[in-house]
Design a protein around this motif. Sequence first.
Motif, short mmCIF file in Angstrom:
data_model
loop_
_atom_site.label_atom_id
_atom_site.label_comp_id
_atom_site.label_asym_id
_atom_site.label_seq_id
_atom_site.Cartn_x
_atom_site.Cartn_y
_atom_site.Cartn_z
N ARG A 55 76.07 -85.73 0.41
CA ARG A 55 75.22 -86.02 1.57
C ARG A 55 75.69 -85.26 2.81
NH1 ARG A 55 73.89 -92.52 1.62
NH2 ARG A 55 72.28 -92.48 0.00
N SER A 56 77.00 -85.11 2.96
CA SER A 56 77.53 -84.38 4.09
C SER A 56 77.14 -82.90 4.02
CB SER A 56 79.06 -84.52 4.12
OG SER A 56 79.62 -83.74 5.16
N VAL A 57 77.28 -82.31 2.83
CA VAL A 57 76.89 -80.91 2.66
C VAL A 57 75.39 -80.76 2.85
CG1 VAL A 57 76.75 -79.01 0.99
CG2 VAL A 57 78.84 -80.39 1.14
N ARG A 58 74.64 -81.71 2.39
CA ARG A 58 73.18 -81.67 2.54
C ARG A 58 72.77 -81.59 4.00
NH1 ARG A 58 70.04 -86.80 0.34
NH2 ARG A 58 71.10 -87.73 2.12
N ALA A 59 73.40 -82.40 4.84
CA ALA A 59 73.08 -82.40 6.27
C ALA A 59 73.37 -81.02 6.88
CB ALA A 59 73.87 -83.48 6.99
N ARG A 60 74.44 -80.40 6.45
CA ARG A 60 74.80 -79.09 6.99
C ARG A 60 73.85 -78.00 6.51
NH1 ARG A 60 81.17 -78.63 5.91
NH2 ARG A 60 80.86 -76.65 7.02
N LEU A 61 73.42 -78.10 5.27
CA LEU A 61 72.45 -77.12 4.76
C LEU A 61 71.09 -77.30 5.44
CD1 LEU A 61 73.29 -77.12 0.94
CD2 LEU A 61 73.53 -75.19 2.52
N ARG A 62 70.69 -78.54 5.67
CA ARG A 62 69.43 -78.77 6.38
C ARG A 62 69.49 -78.19 7.78
NH1 ARG A 62 64.65 -81.33 6.79
NH2 ARG A 62 64.71 -82.07 4.65
N ALA A 63 70.64 -78.28 8.41
CA ALA A 63 70.80 -77.72 9.76
C ALA A 63 70.57 -76.21 9.74
CB ALA A 63 72.18 -78.05 10.31
N VAL A 64 70.96 -75.55 8.65
CA VAL A 64 70.72 -74.11 8.53
C VAL A 64 69.22 -73.84 8.50
CG1 VAL A 64 71.01 -72.07 7.06
CG2 VAL A 64 72.90 -73.70 7.31
N PHE A 65 68.49 -74.61 7.69
CA PHE A 65 67.04 -74.44 7.59
C PHE A 65 66.36 -74.77 8.92
CE2 PHE A 65 67.83 -74.48 3.05
CZ PHE A 65 66.84 -73.64 2.55
N GLU A 66 66.83 -75.80 9.59
CA GLU A 66 66.24 -76.18 10.88
C GLU A 66 66.43 -75.08 11.92
OE1 GLU A 66 66.63 -81.07 10.61
OE2 GLU A 66 68.18 -79.89 11.64
N ALA A 67 67.62 -74.48 11.94
CA ALA A 67 67.88 -73.40 12.89
C ALA A 67 67.00 -72.19 12.58
CB ALA A 67 69.35 -73.01 12.86
N ALA A 68 66.89 -71.85 11.30
CA ALA A 68 66.06 -70.72 10.90
C ALA A 68 64.59 -70.99 11.22
CB ALA A 68 66.23 -70.45 9.40
N ASP A 69 64.13 -72.20 10.90
CA ASP A 69 62.74 -72.56 11.15
C ASP A 69 62.43 -72.57 12.65
OD1 ASP A 69 60.18 -73.62 9.88
OD2 ASP A 69 60.60 -75.22 11.32
N GLY A 70 63.43 -72.89 13.46
CA GLY A 70 63.25 -72.92 14.91
C GLY A 70 63.44 -71.58 15.57
N GLY A 71 63.72 -70.54 14.79
CA GLY A 71 63.86 -69.20 15.33
C GLY A 71 65.23 -68.86 15.87
N ASP A 72 66.21 -69.75 15.67
CA ASP A 72 67.57 -69.48 16.16
C ASP A 72 68.36 -68.80 15.05
OD1 ASP A 72 70.07 -69.44 17.32
OD2 ASP A 72 69.84 -71.41 18.25
N GLU A 73 68.20 -67.50 14.94
CA GLU A 73 68.81 -66.73 13.85
C GLU A 73 70.32 -66.79 13.88
OE1 GLU A 73 68.58 -62.07 12.35
OE2 GLU A 73 66.94 -62.98 13.49
N THR A 74 70.90 -66.65 15.06
CA THR A 74 72.36 -66.64 15.17
C THR A 74 72.96 -67.97 14.76
OG1 THR A 74 72.26 -65.02 16.97
CG2 THR A 74 74.30 -66.28 16.74
#
Length: 212
Positions: A55-74
């Motif tokens: 679950r901890s890793v899942r939250a961190r991976l979702r954060a990657v998708f959220e940043a990408a989806d929000g246009g924050d590439e860096t």
Amino acid sequence: MELAYYSDYAVRLVNSEEPGRSKDVLTTVEAVRDLFGDNTSAARRATDADVTRFRSVRARLRAVFEAADGGDETLAVDLLNSLLMEFPVSPQISGHDYRDDDGRPLWHMHLADHPSNATAGYAAIASMGLAFHLTEYGVDRLGLCEAAPCRNAYLDTSTNRSRRYCSDRCATRANVAAYRARKREEADRSAHTGRAADSTQDTSPNSDRNAP
């Protein structure tokens, strides 16, 4: 096994939870093992302790998708790099289970699976697969479904970078909702136009109320 295959590990883990629907299937060790798919030898190492770790890793991976989806590439890259540093992989050349017409091995890159626990192994594979997809196709190929309240993760493999939904089901649901919204808007406009016409007619100099 091609490295692109491993990116699906990240999608499977992220989509084991649907926050918008308050749904989470990652509640048992059996659910953890199911995420490994055909990799049964790695799945067998999972224990009850891996539920919380996954679950901890899942939250961190979702954060990657959220940043990408929000246009924050860096930010997306930084978050993924932190996972890669914490869960390193051991790439190997493999030829198992794949043979050409002459019976010779079809050599391909494989991520060796010998970490300290099931979570570390899965996180390493998922992070490396996602990193490969990101660097090969671009950060904008990582998305979250636009069909609220879904928000499932997906990897856009379309030729024109046009994917917006995680599945055909969500695409159909969103299209139907958009169609109904347009129809309501058209009906509202028609009703407003009709009321405006009636009002104009009532105040016309030639109306009965203004007749001598």
